[in-house]
Enzyme design. Structure first.
Site, mmCIF file in Angstrom:
data_model
loop_
_atom_site.group_PDB
_atom_site.id
_atom_site.type_symbol
_atom_site.label_atom_id
_atom_site.label_comp_id
_atom_site.label_asym_id
_atom_site.label_seq_id
_atom_site.Cartn_x
_atom_site.Cartn_y
_atom_site.Cartn_z
ATOM 1 N N GLU A 343 35.566 -23.506 -109.310
ATOM 2 C CA GLU A 343 35.103 -22.539 -108.297
ATOM 3 C C GLU A 343 36.202 -21.805 -107.535
ATOM 4 O O GLU A 343 36.300 -21.928 -106.320
ATOM 5 C CB GLU A 343 34.219 -23.266 -107.272
HETATM 6 C C1 TNX Z 1 29.672 -27.822 -106.728
HETATM 7 S S1 TNX Z 1 30.604 -29.234 -109.101
HETATM 8 C C2 TNX Z 1 30.983 -28.250 -106.560
HETATM 9 C C3 TNX Z 1 31.321 -29.062 -105.391
HETATM 10 C C4 TNX Z 1 30.181 -29.218 -104.441
HETATM 11 C C5 TNX Z 1 28.908 -29.460 -105.210
HETATM 12 C C6 TNX Z 1 27.725 -29.702 -104.332
HETATM 13 C C7 TNX Z 1 31.886 -28.664 -108.700
HETATM 14 C C8 TNX Z 1 32.898 -28.771 -109.692
HETATM 15 N N1 TNX Z 1 31.975 -28.094 -107.496
HETATM 16 O O1 TNX Z 1 32.440 -28.531 -104.732
HETATM 17 O O2 TNX Z 1 30.445 -30.292 -103.601
HETATM 18 O O3 TNX Z 1 28.660 -28.352 -106.028
HETATM 19 O O4 TNX Z 1 26.595 -30.063 -105.071
#
Ligand code: TNX
Length: 532
Positions: A343
């Site tokens: 992300e």
């Molecule tokens: C996505 S899954 C994220 C996390 C968050 C989560 C909450 C991922 C690699 N990144 O940073 O905590 O969703 O559900």
């Protein structure tokens, strides 16, 4: 399928004998094995543990023998002797596990071999190394395996056969081995901090289901949780708070080593994650030189994602990578280091790739293997790197690219195994961006069918992340993990053709009283008939 499940549930409810082989013993006692072994047949008379029952074990099986002695003592009150003779025998067969064609072979000498926590081989290795046989008859108990870790897995099964209220084990013959090498649980100690004791309790609870990896998410926008030598600001500033503005916390080197040692006692590998280049607001608040604008930032305590990034290409950032990866490598005996990679919304693909490839170089130079969230597939991965799939629904191009470069994949589909999702509309904590997840959803999928072209031979294993934006206490963790974590553990361990949700639900029910006894506040999923 359904009638068997109903019969099983009836046995549980009435204590009557169904005569049905795999799940109820002939005496009608309920034995709720989770994960279900590859082959199990209840037959003949069982063995009654007595005051003088002893455990015979070779020196290499010390951890298995100690774990078993403790389980027997909890169940019967008697502490069995461990020595050369005994009615409960742990035997090393001396057979080397054969190549399985899946999971990780003991190859890759540069990485997996070095710094291995157990002199007896990697914990996440060839699934064949964890194979064992367990027999119980009138005369005693025998667990056999080619490896100490296999004996430990056999003892974990035996511990589940011990009745809560007596000393008689059922007559049974079990031949077992895991489907996948990596059977992970992830705990986010960055969004909310959890103490060493809390992490140890989480390890105890999940390892009973033959989970063999605890992935610790040690840094994020809201917190930096691992001491790095020479960089005290990372923990002093970056570790001082958490989501909602609470006091946060961090692990000293000694704390971290304690967690590693506790895990190792249970044949669980710790995989540390420092998330980069995004999810780095805590590091940027601690050290403005890591950002492009050099601005001093306040600690972040909200729950948005995607906004922060290291200033790729800056010498200060490169020095930071060197120090952080060296610290993770030095403190972690296991072969895997996780560098996050998820992300990032503020870097170009080129900047992102540069950083991931530099991290990969440092991880490999330390003799380790890099793991990263699926986005790392955009970079040039080495064949010994590992991609962690999480985003159900998106075209998994990055996973395909990773696989084409020879990397293996850990399956963590958010809509199935994100333990931070709510169970239903009424769940008092949790998020719901990936959907509501009941225990049947966490159970009902096949890791080899999830991503086109990524079958059994490319899947390293399965992992259930527990993100903690909404989970603040140990009770919160337990409520979100149980009963879904055992469901994921069975997805990762049991052959696909032996899995059936009705049968699983009937076995799972038997764990409710155990959790209650341990003070685990679990979710009473409506698909399971929980005993009172
Ligand atoms: C996505 S899954 C994220 C996390 C968050 C989560 C909450 C991922 C690699 N990144 O940073 O905590 O969703 O559900």
């Amino acid at each position: 399928m359904l009638p068997a499940a109903l019969a099983a549930a009836a046995v549980l409810a009435t204590g009557a004998c169904s005569g049905d082989g795999a799940t109820a013993s002939p005496s009608g006692t309920w034995h709720s094995l989770v994960p279900l072994p590859a082959e199990v047949a209840y037959r003949g008379a069982g063995f009654t543990i007595g005051r003088d029952t002893a455990i015979a074990a070779p020196p290499e099986a010390g951890r298995a023998a100690g774990h078993l002695a403790a389980a027997v003592r909890r169940a019967t009150g008697w502490a069995p002797r461990i020595g050369r003779e005994g009615e409960i025998r742990l035997e090393l067969t001396g057979e080397r596990p054969g190549a399985s064609g899946r999971g990780e072979s003991p190859g890759n000498p540069g990485a997996a071999g070095r710094g291995d926590p157990s002199a007896d081989g990697p914990v996440v290795g060839d699934p064949g190394a964890e194979a064992y046989e367990l027999t119980v008859d009138r005369d005693g108990v025998r667990v056999r395996s080619g490896t100490p870790v296999g004996l430990f897995r056999g003892v974990q099964t035996l511990a589940q056969l011990l009745p809560g209220d007596g000393a008689t084990l059922p007559g049974v013959r079990i031949a077992d081995r895991p489907r996948f090498a990596w059977r992970g649980a992830m705990l986010d100690v960055a969004r909310h901090f959890f103490t060493v004791e809390e992490v140890e309790r989480y390890i105890d609870l999940v390892s009973a289901y033959k989970i063999n990896v605890l992935h610790l998410h040690l840094s994020d926008d809201q917190g930096w949780r691992l001491a790095v030598a020479g960089r005290p600001e990372l923990t002093a500033v970056g570790g001082a708070t958490e989501v909602g503005g609470g006091p946060g916390g961090f692990y000293t080197e000694q704390d971290y080593r304690r967690i590693v040692a506790h895990a190792r006692e249970r044949y669980v590998e710790i995989v540390p994650e420092i998330d980069m280049p995004g999810h780095t607001a805590a590091a940027l608040a601690a050290d403005p030189a890591l950002s492009c604008d050099g601005r001093r930032r306040r600690p972040y305590t909200g729950i948005a994602v995607g906004f922060s990034a290291l200033c790729v290409g800056r010498p200060a950032v490169d020095r930071f990578l060197v120090d952080v990866i060296a610290t993770m490598a030095r403190l972690t005996p296991g072969p895997y280091l996780h560098i996050g990679g998820d992300e990032v919304e503020t870097l170009s693909q080129e900047q992102y790739n540069d950083l991931i490839e530099r991290a990969q170089e440092l991880v490999r130079a330390a003799g380790k293997r890099m793991v990263g969230w699926q986005e790392i597939g955009g970079a040039r991965l080495a064949p010994d790197s590992v991609s962690q799939y999480w985003q159900t629904g998106r075209t998994p191009d990055d996973v395909h690219r990773a696989v084409r470069r020879g990397a293996k994949v850990i399956m963590s589909p958010a809509s199935r195994v994100y333990l931070d999702m709510k169970y239903d509309d009424e769940t008092r904590l949790g998020l719901e961006w990936a959907g509501l997840i009941e225990v049947e959803d966490a159970y009902g999928w096949d890791p080899a069918e999830l991503v086109d072209g990524v079958g059994d031979d490319r899947v390293l294993g399965v992992e259930a992340p527990l993100w903690t934006e909404t989970a603040e206490t140990m009770d919160d963790l337990e409520y979100l993990a149980f009963p879904r974590l055992p469901a994921v553990a069975e997805v990762a361990w049991t052959p696909q053709e032996s899995r059936d949700f009705g049968d699983f639900a009937a076995r799972l029910a038997g764990h409710g009283p155990r959790w209650a006894e341990l003070g685990v506040d679990f979710h009473r999923s409506p698909a399971v008939t929980w005993p009172n």
